[in-house]
Write a protein that holds these residues in place. Structure first.
Motif, PDB file in Angstrom:
ATOM      1  N   ILE A   1       0.851  -1.184   0.000  1.00  0.00           N
ATOM      2  CA  ILE A   1       0.000   0.000   0.000  1.00  0.00           C
ATOM      3  C   ILE A   1       0.893   1.242   0.000  1.00  0.00           C
ATOM      4  CG2 ILE A   1      -1.894  -1.162   1.189  1.00  0.00           C
ATOM      5  CD1 ILE A   1      -0.966   0.156   3.785  1.00  0.00           C
ATOM      6  N   ASP A   2       0.363   2.332  -0.505  1.00  0.00           N
ATOM      7  CA  ASP A   2       1.065   3.619  -0.492  1.00  0.00           C
ATOM      8  C   ASP A   2       0.420   4.512   0.556  1.00  0.00           C
ATOM      9  OD1 ASP A   2       2.664   2.708  -2.520  1.00  0.00           O
ATOM     10  OD2 ASP A   2       1.526   3.701  -4.129  1.00  0.00           O
ATOM     11  N   ILE A   3       1.248   5.068   1.442  1.00  0.00           N
ATOM     12  CA  ILE A   3       0.767   5.915   2.525  1.00  0.00           C
ATOM     13  C   ILE A   3       1.267   7.342   2.297  1.00  0.00           C
ATOM     14  CG2 ILE A   3       0.734   6.241   5.031  1.00  0.00           C
ATOM     15  CD1 ILE A   3       1.320   3.271   5.337  1.00  0.00           C
ATOM     16  N   ASP A   4       0.361   8.289   2.398  1.00  0.00           N
ATOM     17  CA  ASP A   4       0.705   9.688   2.190  1.00  0.00           C
ATOM     18  C   ASP A   4       1.410  10.247   3.429  1.00  0.00           C
ATOM     19  OD1 ASP A   4       0.891  12.138   1.008  1.00  0.00           O
ATOM     20  OD2 ASP A   4      -1.204  12.714   1.367  1.00  0.00           O
ATOM     21  N   GLY A   5       2.113  11.363   3.233  1.00  0.00           N
ATOM     22  CA  GLY A   5       2.782  12.017   4.340  1.00  0.00           C
ATOM     23  C   GLY A   5       3.611  13.177   3.853  1.00  0.00           C
ATOM     24  N   LYS A   6       4.237  13.869   4.806  1.00  0.00           N
ATOM     25  CA  LYS A   6       5.095  15.000   4.482  1.00  0.00           C
ATOM     26  C   LYS A   6       6.547  14.551   4.463  1.00  0.00           C
ATOM     27  CE  LYS A   6       1.986  18.346   6.694  1.00  0.00           C
ATOM     28  NZ  LYS A   6       1.874  19.378   7.765  1.00  0.00           N
ATOM     29  N   PRO A   7       7.352  15.095   3.580  1.00  0.00           N
ATOM     30  CA  PRO A   7       8.773  14.733   3.568  1.00  0.00           C
ATOM     31  C   PRO A   7       9.407  14.994   4.937  1.00  0.00           C
ATOM     32  CG  PRO A   7       8.209  15.944   1.596  1.00  0.00           C
ATOM     33  CD  PRO A   7       7.015  16.035   2.485  1.00  0.00           C
ATOM     34  N   GLY A   8      10.133  14.001   5.424  1.00  0.00           N
ATOM     35  CA  GLY A   8      10.773  14.101   6.734  1.00  0.00           C
ATOM     36  C   GLY A   8       9.965  13.510   7.857  1.00  0.00           C
ATOM     37  N   ASP A   9       8.698  13.157   7.613  1.00  0.00           N
ATOM     38  CA  ASP A   9       7.907  12.505   8.662  1.00  0.00           C
ATOM     39  C   ASP A   9       8.564  11.180   9.064  1.00  0.00           C
ATOM     40  OD1 ASP A   9       6.092  14.525   8.719  1.00  0.00           O
ATOM     41  OD2 ASP A   9       4.494  13.436   7.653  1.00  0.00           O
ATOM     42  N   PRO A  10       8.403  10.770  10.315  1.00  0.00           N
ATOM     43  CA  PRO A  10       9.046   9.523  10.762  1.00  0.00           C
ATOM     44  C   PRO A  10       8.412   8.287  10.134  1.00  0.00           C
ATOM     45  CG  PRO A  10       7.650  10.413  12.489  1.00  0.00           C
ATOM     46  CD  PRO A  10       7.682  11.448  11.408  1.00  0.00           C
ATOM     47  N   VAL A  11       9.274   7.358   9.788  1.00  0.00           N
ATOM     48  CA  VAL A  11       8.855   6.016   9.357  1.00  0.00           C
ATOM     49  C   VAL A  11       9.305   5.053  10.458  1.00  0.00           C
ATOM     50  CG1 VAL A  11       9.098   4.194   7.634  1.00  0.00           C
ATOM     51  CG2 VAL A  11       9.045   6.594   6.924  1.00  0.00           C
ATOM     52  N   THR A  12       8.377   4.308  11.019  1.00  0.00           N
ATOM     53  CA  THR A  12       8.678   3.448  12.152  1.00  0.00           C
ATOM     54  C   THR A  12       8.514   1.975  11.771  1.00  0.00           C
ATOM     55  OG1 THR A  12       6.394   3.584  12.950  1.00  0.00           O
ATOM     56  CG2 THR A  12       7.977   5.196  13.801  1.00  0.00           C
ATOM     57  N   ALA A  13       9.209   1.117  12.512  1.00  0.00           N
ATOM     58  CA  ALA A  13       9.109  -0.323  12.287  1.00  0.00           C
ATOM     59  C   ALA A  13       7.723  -0.801  12.688  1.00  0.00           C
ATOM     60  CB  ALA A  13      10.185  -1.058  13.076  1.00  0.00           C
ATOM     61  N   ALA A  14       7.083  -1.548  11.815  1.00  0.00           N
ATOM     62  CA  ALA A  14       5.731  -2.027  12.093  1.00  0.00           C
ATOM     63  C   ALA A  14       5.721  -3.134  13.140  1.00  0.00           C
ATOM     64  CB  ALA A  14       5.085  -2.533  10.804  1.00  0.00           C
ATOM     65  N   ALA A  15       6.863  -3.807  13.344  1.00  0.00           N
ATOM     66  CA  ALA A  15       6.993  -4.849  14.360  1.00  0.00           C
ATOM     67  C   ALA A  15       8.476  -5.018  14.666  1.00  0.00           C
ATOM     68  CB  ALA A  15       6.372  -6.161  13.885  1.00  0.00           C
ATOM     69  N   SER A  16       8.759  -5.644  15.780  1.00  0.00           N
ATOM     70  CA  SER A  16      10.151  -5.869  16.153  1.00  0.00           C
ATOM     71  C   SER A  16      10.776  -6.893  15.210  1.00  0.00           C
ATOM     72  CB  SER A  16      10.238  -6.376  17.593  1.00  0.00           C
ATOM     73  OG  SER A  16       9.697  -5.416  18.493  1.00  0.00           O
ATOM     74  N   GLY A  17      12.066  -6.710  14.951  1.00  0.00           N
ATOM     75  CA  GLY A  17      12.747  -7.647  14.065  1.00  0.00           C
ATOM     76  C   GLY A  17      14.191  -7.247  13.835  1.00  0.00           C
ATOM     77  N   ARG A  18      14.727  -7.707  12.720  1.00  0.00           N
ATOM     78  CA  ARG A  18      16.126  -7.456  12.363  1.00  0.00           C
ATOM     79  C   ARG A  18      16.188  -6.919  10.942  1.00  0.00           C
ATOM     80  NH1 ARG A  18      19.717 -10.611   9.628  1.00  0.00           N
ATOM     81  NH2 ARG A  18      18.203 -12.344   9.709  1.00  0.00           N
ATOM     82  N   VAL A  19      16.967  -5.860  10.753  1.00  0.00           N
ATOM     83  CA  VAL A  19      17.103  -5.248   9.436  1.00  0.00           C
ATOM     84  C   VAL A  19      17.976  -6.154   8.564  1.00  0.00           C
ATOM     85  CG1 VAL A  19      17.896  -3.228   8.161  1.00  0.00           C
ATOM     86  CG2 VAL A  19      16.896  -2.948  10.443  1.00  0.00           C
ATOM     87  N   THR A  20      17.428  -6.585   7.447  1.00  0.00           N
ATOM     88  CA  THR A  20      18.178  -7.469   6.551  1.00  0.00           C
ATOM     89  C   THR A  20      18.708  -6.754   5.307  1.00  0.00           C
ATOM     90  OG1 THR A  20      16.129  -8.158   5.455  1.00  0.00           O
ATOM     91  CG2 THR A  20      16.907  -9.502   7.304  1.00  0.00           C
ATOM     92  N   TYR A  21      18.122  -5.599   4.978  1.00  0.00           N
ATOM     93  CA  TYR A  21      18.611  -4.876   3.806  1.00  0.00           C
ATOM     94  C   TYR A  21      18.349  -3.389   3.953  1.00  0.00           C
ATOM     95  CZ  TYR A  21      19.209  -3.154  -0.933  1.00  0.00           C
ATOM     96  OH  TYR A  21      19.617  -2.421  -2.022  1.00  0.00           O
ATOM     97  N   VAL A  22      19.354  -2.607   3.537  1.00  0.00           N
ATOM     98  CA  VAL A  22      19.253  -1.155   3.458  1.00  0.00           C
ATOM     99  C   VAL A  22      19.919  -0.736   2.159  1.00  0.00           C
ATOM    100  CG1 VAL A  22      20.056   1.032   4.426  1.00  0.00           C
ATOM    101  CG2 VAL A  22      19.184  -0.749   5.943  1.00  0.00           C
ATOM    102  N   GLY A  23      19.222   0.016   1.315  1.00  0.00           N
ATOM    103  CA  GLY A  23      19.839   0.468   0.066  1.00  0.00           C
ATOM    104  C   GLY A  23      18.806   0.762  -0.991  1.00  0.00           C
ATOM    105  N   ASN A  24      19.293   0.914  -2.222  1.00  0.00           N
ATOM    106  CA  ASN A  24      18.410   1.195  -3.361  1.00  0.00           C
ATOM    107  C   ASN A  24      18.667   0.203  -4.491  1.00  0.00           C
ATOM    108  OD1 ASN A  24      20.945   2.038  -4.029  1.00  0.00           O
ATOM    109  ND2 ASN A  24      20.377   4.128  -4.617  1.00  0.00           N
ATOM    110  N   GLY A  25      18.897  -1.062  -4.104  1.00  0.00           N
ATOM    111  CA  GLY A  25      19.228  -2.092  -5.090  1.00  0.00           C
ATOM    112  C   GLY A  25      18.050  -2.734  -5.764  1.00  0.00           C
ATOM    113  N   ILE A  26      16.825  -2.298  -5.468  1.00  0.00           N
ATOM    114  CA  ILE A  26      15.645  -2.865  -6.118  1.00  0.00           C
ATOM    115  C   ILE A  26      14.992  -1.770  -6.958  1.00  0.00           C
ATOM    116  CG2 ILE A  26      13.405  -3.973  -5.779  1.00  0.00           C
ATOM    117  CD1 ILE A  26      14.422  -5.129  -3.209  1.00  0.00           C
ATOM    118  N   PRO A  27      14.982  -1.922  -8.259  1.00  0.00           N
ATOM    119  CA  PRO A  27      14.437  -0.854  -9.126  1.00  0.00           C
ATOM    120  C   PRO A  27      12.998  -0.515  -8.784  1.00  0.00           C
ATOM    121  CG  PRO A  27      15.632  -2.504 -10.421  1.00  0.00           C
ATOM    122  CD  PRO A  27      15.515  -3.057  -9.030  1.00  0.00           C
ATOM    123  N   GLY A  28      12.723   0.805  -8.774  1.00  0.00           N
ATOM    124  CA  GLY A  28      11.366   1.277  -8.570  1.00  0.00           C
ATOM    125  C   GLY A  28      10.970   1.490  -7.132  1.00  0.00           C
ATOM    126  N   LEU A  29      11.848   1.172  -6.157  1.00  0.00           N
ATOM    127  CA  LEU A  29      11.490   1.302  -4.745  1.00  0.00           C
ATOM    128  C   LEU A  29      12.327   2.347  -4.017  1.00  0.00           C
ATOM    129  CD1 LEU A  29      10.836  -2.413  -3.696  1.00  0.00           C
ATOM    130  CD2 LEU A  29       9.188  -0.658  -4.412  1.00  0.00           C
TER     131      LEU A  29
END
Length: 275
Positions: free
Chosen positions: A184-212
């Motif tokens: 889903i796409d969620i609206d917001g203002k640039p700089g608004d906080p993005v929070t983890a939806a549940a506890s877990g472990r970060v497996t990827y950070v970057g821009n290696g997937i086209p279009g995302l």
């Protein structure tokens, strides 16, 4: 004269006995050998291998144009590091169209071999007694105490479904529409906080997937994965543990949010709170 007659009489008797006796019979004690048919040794059968794991078609993926290791791993619910390890990829950025990659963990090889049991202590022990001693009286056996019965632990309740929270505050601009839109796409203002939806472990950070755009992927318990795309800035690192509600990024123009159960994308609206 009497002596001469006696001698002649004895000689005559001895000659008669010699004539009546035949030659002593000879018994042939040699055993007759009976020819036995030759027995062919049993043909040795090739050893059969027990239950070797067989890979299914779902365990492999053929690289297509535009694919990256990160997108392939995400589509199959895997960590890109594991995919690189399963396929012995030294440089994850170098993939070829048509290349076949394993995208699930290899099955463990079954252990083959014969287990040799050890001899029990006291087996085959010879009791020594002095000569002339009578049978020993059997000592009365002590009454054995009953073995303590292990207390049965109370059964744990089935794991509760994972609880998710909204990753950003804003109205939903576009809903889930598989396969065209996997989140889903969620609206917001640039700089608004993005929070983890549940506890877990970060497996990827970057821009290696086209279009995302700038992307964060978090792996949770029970096989869930959440995806946070189109961020302005990312505030976490790979392999970092995060808690539910923790700020992980800053919003760009909008947040594209996905929830995956393994390799399958599911509708986030079914898991997020109604309010």
């Amino acid at each position: 004269m009497k002596a001469l007659a006696l001698v002649l009489l004895l000689a005559g008797v001895a000659w008669g006995c010699a004539q009546s006796r035949g030659p002593a019979p000879v018994e042939d004690r040699r055993q007759t050998r009976v020819a036995t048919p030759a027995v062919k040794p049993p043909t040795a059968k090739a050893p059969t291998t027990g239950g070797a794991p067989v890979a299914t078609a779902d365990a492999f993926y053929t690289v297509k144009r535009g694919d990256t290791l990160y997108s392939i791993a995400l589509e199959h619910g895997a960590d890109y590091r594991e995919v690189a390890q399963w396929n012995s990829l030294e440089d994850p950025s170098k993939l070829s169209v048509g290349q076949v990659l394993r995208v699930t963990a290899p099955a463990a090889q079954p252990q083959t071999g014969v287990q040799v049991g050890s001899a029990q202590p006291g087996a085959g022990k010879i009791e020594s007694r002095p000569l002339g001693s009578g049978p020993q009286q059997q000592q009365p056996q002590q009454q054995q105490k009953p073995a303590a019965v292990a207390r049965e632990e109370p059964r744990l309740l089935d794991a509760q479904p994972l609880q998710f929270v909204w990753p950003a505050k804003g109205k939903v601009l576009a809903g889930f529409a598989e396969p065209r839109r996997k989140g889903i796409d969620i609206d917001g203002k640039p700089g608004d906080p993005v929070t983890a939806a549940a506890s877990g472990r970060v497996t990827y950070v970057g821009n290696g997937i086209p279009g995302l755009g700038k992307l964060v992927v978090i792996k949770h318990d029970q096989g869930y994965i959440t995806v946070y795309a189109h961020n302005k800035d990312i505030l976490v690192k790979e392999q970092q543990a995060v808690t539910r509600g923790q700020k992980i990024a800053e919003l760009g123009e909008k947040l594209h949010f996905q929830i995956r159960k393994g390799a399958a994308a599911v509708d986030p609206m079914r898991y997020l709170p109604k309010s």
